[in-house]
Scaffold this motif. Structure first.
Motif, PDB file in Angstrom:
ATOM      1  N   SER A  17       0.834  -1.204   0.000  1.00 17.61           N
ATOM      2  CA  SER A  17       0.000   0.000   0.000  1.00 17.61           C
ATOM      3  C   SER A  17       0.866   1.252   0.000  1.00 17.61           C
ATOM      4  O   SER A  17       1.998   1.244   0.500  1.00 17.61           O
ATOM      5  CB  SER A  17      -0.898   0.021   1.235  1.00 17.61           C
ATOM      6  OG  SER A  17      -1.774  -1.086   1.257  1.00 17.61           O
ATOM      7  N   ARG A  66      -9.603  -0.982  -5.059  1.00 22.06           N
ATOM      8  CA  ARG A  66      -8.243  -0.980  -4.507  1.00 22.06           C
ATOM      9  C   ARG A  66      -7.789   0.420  -4.107  1.00 22.06           C
ATOM     10  O   ARG A  66      -7.033   0.575  -3.146  1.00 22.06           O
ATOM     11  CB  ARG A  66      -7.262  -1.540  -5.540  1.00 22.06           C
ATOM     12  CG  ARG A  66      -7.553  -2.967  -5.965  1.00 22.06           C
ATOM     13  CD  ARG A  66      -6.434  -3.538  -6.823  1.00 22.06           C
ATOM     14  NE  ARG A  66      -6.233  -2.807  -8.071  1.00 22.06           N
ATOM     15  CZ  ARG A  66      -5.082  -2.235  -8.416  1.00 22.06           C
ATOM     16  NH1 ARG A  66      -4.032  -2.319  -7.620  1.00 22.06           N
ATOM     17  NH2 ARG A  66      -4.987  -1.593  -9.589  1.00 22.06           N
ATOM     18  N   ASN A  83      -4.164   0.437  -2.319  1.00 18.58           N
ATOM     19  CA  ASN A  83      -3.973  -0.857  -1.682  1.00 18.58           C
ATOM     20  C   ASN A  83      -3.874  -1.957  -2.729  1.00 18.58           C
ATOM     21  O   ASN A  83      -4.240  -1.754  -3.889  1.00 18.58           O
ATOM     22  CB  ASN A  83      -5.139  -1.144  -0.736  1.00 18.58           C
ATOM     23  CG  ASN A  83      -5.244  -0.132   0.380  1.00 18.58           C
ATOM     24  OD1 ASN A  83      -4.257   0.196   1.025  1.00 18.58           O
ATOM     25  ND2 ASN A  83      -6.450   0.376   0.620  1.00 18.58           N
ATOM     26  N   SER A  84      -3.386  -3.104  -2.307  1.00 18.11           N
ATOM     27  CA  SER A  84      -3.256  -4.266  -3.205  1.00 18.11           C
ATOM     28  C   SER A  84      -2.565  -3.869  -4.512  1.00 18.11           C
ATOM     29  O   SER A  84      -3.029  -4.200  -5.609  1.00 18.11           O
ATOM     30  CB  SER A  84      -4.636  -4.863  -3.498  1.00 18.11           C
ATOM     31  OG  SER A  84      -5.278  -5.246  -2.308  1.00 18.11           O
ATOM     32  N   LYS A  86      -0.233  -3.525  -7.706  1.00 17.16           N
ATOM     33  CA  LYS A  86       0.230  -4.481  -8.695  1.00 17.16           C
ATOM     34  C   LYS A  86       1.375  -3.856  -9.497  1.00 17.16           C
ATOM     35  O   LYS A  86       1.459  -2.633  -9.604  1.00 17.16           O
ATOM     36  CB  LYS A  86      -0.906  -4.831  -9.652  1.00 17.16           C
ATOM     37  CG  LYS A  86      -2.172  -5.341  -8.987  1.00 17.16           C
ATOM     38  CD  LYS A  86      -3.279  -5.540 -10.003  1.00 17.16           C
ATOM     39  CE  LYS A  86      -4.563  -6.019  -9.364  1.00 17.16           C
ATOM     40  NZ  LYS A  86      -5.650  -6.217 -10.372  1.00 17.16           N
ATOM     41  N   ASP A  89       0.593  -1.034 -11.763  1.00 15.16           N
ATOM     42  CA  ASP A  89       0.297   0.291 -11.196  1.00 15.16           C
ATOM     43  C   ASP A  89       1.524   1.200 -11.231  1.00 15.16           C
ATOM     44  O   ASP A  89       1.419   2.388 -10.900  1.00 15.16           O
ATOM     45  CB  ASP A  89      -0.189   0.166  -9.760  1.00 15.16           C
ATOM     46  CG  ASP A  89      -1.525  -0.556  -9.650  1.00 15.16           C
ATOM     47  OD1 ASP A  89      -1.670  -1.392  -8.732  1.00 15.16           O
ATOM     48  OD2 ASP A  89      -2.423  -0.278 -10.466  1.00 15.16           O
TER      49      ASP A  89
END
Length: 115
Positions: A17, A66, A83-84, A86, A89
């Motif tokens: 995060s 997310r 959050n979460s 990848k 991102d």
């Protein structure tokens, strides 16, 4: 003159995060719609999320569930809780607002998601 200054980027592991912040100058901040965009290497800049002056939000499909955009009108800030995360991102994230025909951008903050 509107100034937008982003902060909070960095390197994070997949699944981790980060919280990005954008500080805006201007006494009428509470009236502005604000947005977060991102640009990955070799790709066009894309919309991530927006928040209206009244607090209504909109998200790109790729980040729904997310990411959360929020604003603090007392502090003239808009934030993006991510959050979460990848690897996809990974990008430079920009804060944005449009006032009449003028579009304002911050300098961007790098987010890298990698193991």
């Amino acid at each position: 003159q509107v100034q937008l200054v982003e902060s909070g980027g960095g390197l994070v592991l997949p699944g981790g995060s980060l919280r990005l912040n954008c500080a805006a100058s201007g006494s009428a901040f509470r009236l502005w719609a604000m947005g977060w965009y991102r640009q990955a290497p070799g790709k066009q800049r894309e919309l991530v999320a927006t928040i209206a002056s009244g607090g209504g939000t909109n998200y790109a499909d790729s980040v729904k569930g997310r990411f959360t955009i929020s604003r603090d009108n007392a502090k003239n800030t808009v934030s993006l809780e991510m959050n979460s995360l990848k690897p996809e991102d990974t990008a430079v994230y920009y804060c944005n607002t449009k006032l009449s025909s003028w579009v304002y951008w911050g300098q961007g903050t790098q987010v890298t998601v990698s193991s």
